[in-house]
Write a protein that holds these residues in place. Structure first.
Motif, PDB file in Angstrom:
ATOM      1  N   LYS A 115      40.540  48.400  60.661  1.00 24.75           N
ATOM      2  CA  LYS A 115      39.320  49.189  60.818  1.00 24.75           C
ATOM      3  C   LYS A 115      39.583  50.675  61.038  1.00 24.75           C
ATOM      4  CE  LYS A 115      36.745  45.493  60.601  1.00 24.75           C
ATOM      5  NZ  LYS A 115      36.028  45.004  61.770  1.00 24.75           N
ATOM      6  N   SER A 116      40.796  51.050  61.453  1.00 27.32           N
ATOM      7  CA  SER A 116      41.102  52.461  61.704  1.00 27.32           C
ATOM      8  C   SER A 116      41.697  53.160  60.486  1.00 27.32           C
ATOM      9  CB  SER A 116      42.089  52.586  62.879  1.00 27.32           C
ATOM     10  OG  SER A 116      41.547  52.036  64.067  1.00 27.32           O
ATOM     11  N   LEU A 117      41.852  52.427  59.393  1.00 30.59           N
ATOM     12  CA  LEU A 117      42.566  52.958  58.234  1.00 30.59           C
ATOM     13  C   LEU A 117      41.816  54.128  57.599  1.00 30.59           C
ATOM     14  CD1 LEU A 117      45.270  51.982  57.080  1.00 30.59           C
ATOM     15  CD2 LEU A 117      43.985  50.849  55.268  1.00 30.59           C
ATOM     16  N   VAL A 118      42.551  55.227  57.392  1.00 33.49           N
ATOM     17  CA  VAL A 118      42.022  56.427  56.753  1.00 33.49           C
ATOM     18  C   VAL A 118      42.522  56.530  55.318  1.00 33.49           C
ATOM     19  CG1 VAL A 118      42.033  58.962  56.804  1.00 33.49           C
ATOM     20  CG2 VAL A 118      41.817  57.668  58.937  1.00 33.49           C
ATOM     21  N   SER A 119      43.775  56.119  55.085  1.00 29.91           N
ATOM     22  CA  SER A 119      44.368  56.253  53.766  1.00 29.91           C
ATOM     23  C   SER A 119      45.185  55.010  53.420  1.00 29.91           C
ATOM     24  CB  SER A 119      45.276  57.494  53.725  1.00 29.91           C
ATOM     25  OG  SER A 119      45.928  57.616  52.482  1.00 29.91           O
ATOM     26  N   MET A 120      44.964  54.487  52.211  1.00 29.76           N
ATOM     27  CA  MET A 120      45.737  53.357  51.706  1.00 29.76           C
ATOM     28  C   MET A 120      46.263  53.717  50.321  1.00 29.76           C
ATOM     29  SD  MET A 120      44.733  49.371  50.843  1.00 29.76           S
ATOM     30  CE  MET A 120      43.684  49.229  52.289  1.00 29.76           C
ATOM     31  N   LYS A 139      35.421  51.211  57.151  1.00 25.80           N
ATOM     32  CA  LYS A 139      34.427  52.283  57.210  1.00 25.80           C
ATOM     33  C   LYS A 139      35.027  53.659  57.450  1.00 25.80           C
ATOM     34  CE  LYS A 139      31.124  49.313  56.635  1.00 25.80           C
ATOM     35  NZ  LYS A 139      30.451  49.208  55.318  1.00 25.80           N
ATOM     36  N   SER A 140      36.275  53.727  57.933  1.00 25.99           N
ATOM     37  CA  SER A 140      36.927  55.016  58.152  1.00 25.99           C
ATOM     38  C   SER A 140      37.732  55.471  56.943  1.00 25.99           C
ATOM     39  CB  SER A 140      37.857  54.943  59.380  1.00 25.99           C
ATOM     40  OG  SER A 140      37.134  54.669  60.558  1.00 25.99           O
ATOM     41  N   LEU A 141      37.812  54.636  55.916  1.00 23.20           N
ATOM     42  CA  LEU A 141      38.691  54.909  54.776  1.00 23.20           C
ATOM     43  C   LEU A 141      38.207  56.118  53.969  1.00 23.20           C
ATOM     44  CD1 LEU A 141      41.243  53.625  53.516  1.00 23.20           C
ATOM     45  CD2 LEU A 141      39.724  52.469  51.903  1.00 23.20           C
ATOM     46  N   LYS A 142      39.130  57.053  53.721  1.00 20.17           N
ATOM     47  CA  LYS A 142      38.832  58.241  52.919  1.00 20.17           C
ATOM     48  C   LYS A 142      39.571  58.239  51.585  1.00 20.17           C
ATOM     49  CE  LYS A 142      37.893  61.344  56.823  1.00 20.17           C
ATOM     50  NZ  LYS A 142      38.266  62.621  57.502  1.00 20.17           N
ATOM     51  N   PHE A 143      40.769  57.648  51.556  1.00 24.20           N
ATOM     52  CA  PHE A 143      41.605  57.689  50.360  1.00 24.20           C
ATOM     53  C   PHE A 143      42.055  56.265  50.005  1.00 24.20           C
ATOM     54  CE2 PHE A 143      42.269  61.496  52.930  1.00 24.20           C
ATOM     55  CZ  PHE A 143      41.885  62.494  52.049  1.00 24.20           C
ATOM     56  N   LEU A 144      41.701  55.821  48.798  1.00 29.65           N
ATOM     57  CA  LEU A 144      42.097  54.501  48.327  1.00 29.65           C
ATOM     58  C   LEU A 144      42.668  54.661  46.919  1.00 29.65           C
ATOM     59  CD1 LEU A 144      42.300  51.451  48.610  1.00 29.65           C
ATOM     60  CD2 LEU A 144      39.920  51.274  47.858  1.00 29.65           C
ATOM     61  N   ARG A 145      43.994  54.575  46.826  1.00 32.83           N
ATOM     62  CA  ARG A 145      44.660  54.764  45.536  1.00 32.83           C
ATOM     63  C   ARG A 145      45.397  53.484  45.166  1.00 32.83           C
ATOM     64  NH1 ARG A 145      45.124  60.846  47.261  1.00 32.83           N
ATOM     65  NH2 ARG A 145      46.014  59.977  49.146  1.00 32.83           N
ATOM     66  N   LEU A 146      44.878  52.827  44.119  1.00 32.18           N
ATOM     67  CA  LEU A 146      45.418  51.548  43.646  1.00 32.18           C
ATOM     68  C   LEU A 146      45.886  51.652  42.205  1.00 32.18           C
ATOM     69  CD1 LEU A 146      42.536  49.283  45.043  1.00 32.18           C
ATOM     70  CD2 LEU A 146      44.723  49.770  46.137  1.00 32.18           C
ATOM     71  N   ASN A 164      32.756  57.079  53.977  1.00 34.72           N
ATOM     72  CA  ASN A 164      33.656  58.232  54.048  1.00 34.72           C
ATOM     73  C   ASN A 164      34.639  58.332  52.891  1.00 34.72           C
ATOM     74  OD1 ASN A 164      32.843  59.332  56.696  1.00 34.72           O
ATOM     75  ND2 ASN A 164      33.559  57.361  57.474  1.00 34.72           N
ATOM     76  N   LEU A 165      34.508  57.466  51.892  1.00 38.28           N
ATOM     77  CA  LEU A 165      35.468  57.436  50.793  1.00 38.28           C
ATOM     78  C   LEU A 165      35.378  58.717  49.954  1.00 38.28           C
ATOM     79  CD1 LEU A 165      37.609  55.491  49.709  1.00 38.28           C
ATOM     80  CD2 LEU A 165      35.896  54.621  48.100  1.00 38.28           C
ATOM     81  N   LYS A 166      36.491  59.450  49.876  1.00 41.57           N
ATOM     82  CA  LYS A 166      36.544  60.722  49.147  1.00 41.57           C
ATOM     83  C   LYS A 166      37.344  60.617  47.854  1.00 41.57           C
ATOM     84  CE  LYS A 166      34.486  62.738  52.624  1.00 41.57           C
ATOM     85  NZ  LYS A 166      33.032  62.994  52.550  1.00 41.57           N
ATOM     86  N   VAL A 167      38.381  59.788  47.856  1.00 44.39           N
ATOM     87  CA  VAL A 167      39.244  59.630  46.687  1.00 44.39           C
ATOM     88  C   VAL A 167      39.382  58.143  46.388  1.00 44.39           C
ATOM     89  CG1 VAL A 167      41.571  59.935  45.768  1.00 44.39           C
ATOM     90  CG2 VAL A 167      40.525  61.758  47.121  1.00 44.39           C
TER      91      VAL A 167
END
Length: 213
Positions: A115-120, A139-146, A164-167
Motif C-alpha cells: 500500500k505504500s508503493l510509489v514506484s514499481m 493508491k500511492s502509486l505514481k510510476f508503473l513501468r511494465l 496518483n498514477l503519473k507514468v
C-alpha cells in the motif's frame, strides 16, 4: 522471597527487547525467500544473510528510521528466476526496482498489498500472464513501468481508479483489447502502449469491448 515476580519481570523485559527484531525479521524473511527464487551470477545478493538481526544492513536494501524496508534496488543486476508472494509482506516498501533483469513467470497478485508503493519498475524482464488487478489497491502509486516483457491479456480497468498514477508504460508486450481513457489514463501518451495488440482508445461512457482478447 517469592521468585515469581522476578520471573515475570524477566519475561516482560525480554519480550520488550526482542519484539522489534521479530517484526523486522518478517521483512528479512520475505527478502531471503526472494533470494532463494533467484539466480545471482554476479553475487549482488551475497550480503543477504538471514542470520543478521534485520535486512537493513544488506546491499541494495534501504530502510527508514524504524528499520522498515522502504526500497529494493536490484535493477540491471543480471538476476533471473521468479517472484513469489512473499514480497507482499514488505508493507512499508515504497520503491520496487527490478528492471532490466531476466526475471520471468507471473507477477504475483500479492504485490497489490504494498500500500505504500510509489514506484514499481519491472520493465525489461520476461514477465508473462496478465497485469494483476490487485494493483488497483496501490493508491500511492505514481510510476508503473511494465514495458518490454511478455505480458498478455487486457489492461485492467480497475487501474483507472489509481488517483496518483503519473507514468504508465506497457509498451512492447502482448497486450490486447482497448486502451482505457478514464482517470489518469486520459493523459498517458500513445508511446506507453506501442508494440502490443491493443485497438486504440475506447470511447468515454461506453462499455469497453476487448477485441482479440
Amino acid at each position: 522471597m517469592n521468585p515469581l515476580p522476578l520471573i515475570f519481570l524477566f519475561l516482560l523485559s525480554s519480550s520488550l527487547h526482542f519484539s522489534p527484531v521479530i517484526s523486522t525479521n518478517s521483512e528479512g524473511n520475505a527478502l531471503h525467500a526472494l533470494r532463494s527464487r533467484l539466480s545471482d551470477p554476479r553475487n549482488v545478493l551475497q550480503s543477504w544473510d538471514p542470520t543478521l538481526v534485520n535486512a537493513c544492513t544488506w546491499f541494495h536494501v534501504t530502510c527508514d528510521s524504524n528499520n522498515h524496508v522502504i526500497r529494493l534496488d536490484l535493477g540491471n543486476s543480471n538476476i533471473s528466476g521468479t517472484l513469489g508472494p512473499e514480497l507482499g509482506q514488505l508493507q512499508h516498501l515504497q520503491y520496487l526496482e527490478l528492471y532490466r533483469n531476466d526475471i520471468g513467470g507471473k507477477i504475483p497478485e500479492e504485490l497489490g498489498n504494498l500500500k505504500s508503493l510509489v514506484s514499481m519498475d519491472l520493465y525489461g524482464n520476461r514477465f508473462e500472464g496478465e497485469i494483476p488487478k490487485s494493483f488497483a489497491k496501490l493508491k500511492s502509486l505514481k510510476f508503473l513501468r511494465l514495458n518490454n516483457n511478455k505480458l498478455s491479456g487486457s489492461i485492467p480497468r480497475e487501474l483507472t481508479n489509481l488517483p496518483n498514477l503519473k507514468v504508465f508504460d506497457v509498451s512492447n508486450n502482448d497486450l490486447c483489447g482497448t486502451i482505457p481513457v478514464d482517470g489518469p489514463f486520459g493523459s498517458f501518451p500513445m508511446e506507453s502502449y506501442e508494440n502490443n495488440r491493443l485497438n486504440g482508445p475506447e470511447l468515454k461512457g461506453l462499455v469497453p469491448y476487448d477485441f482479440g482478447c
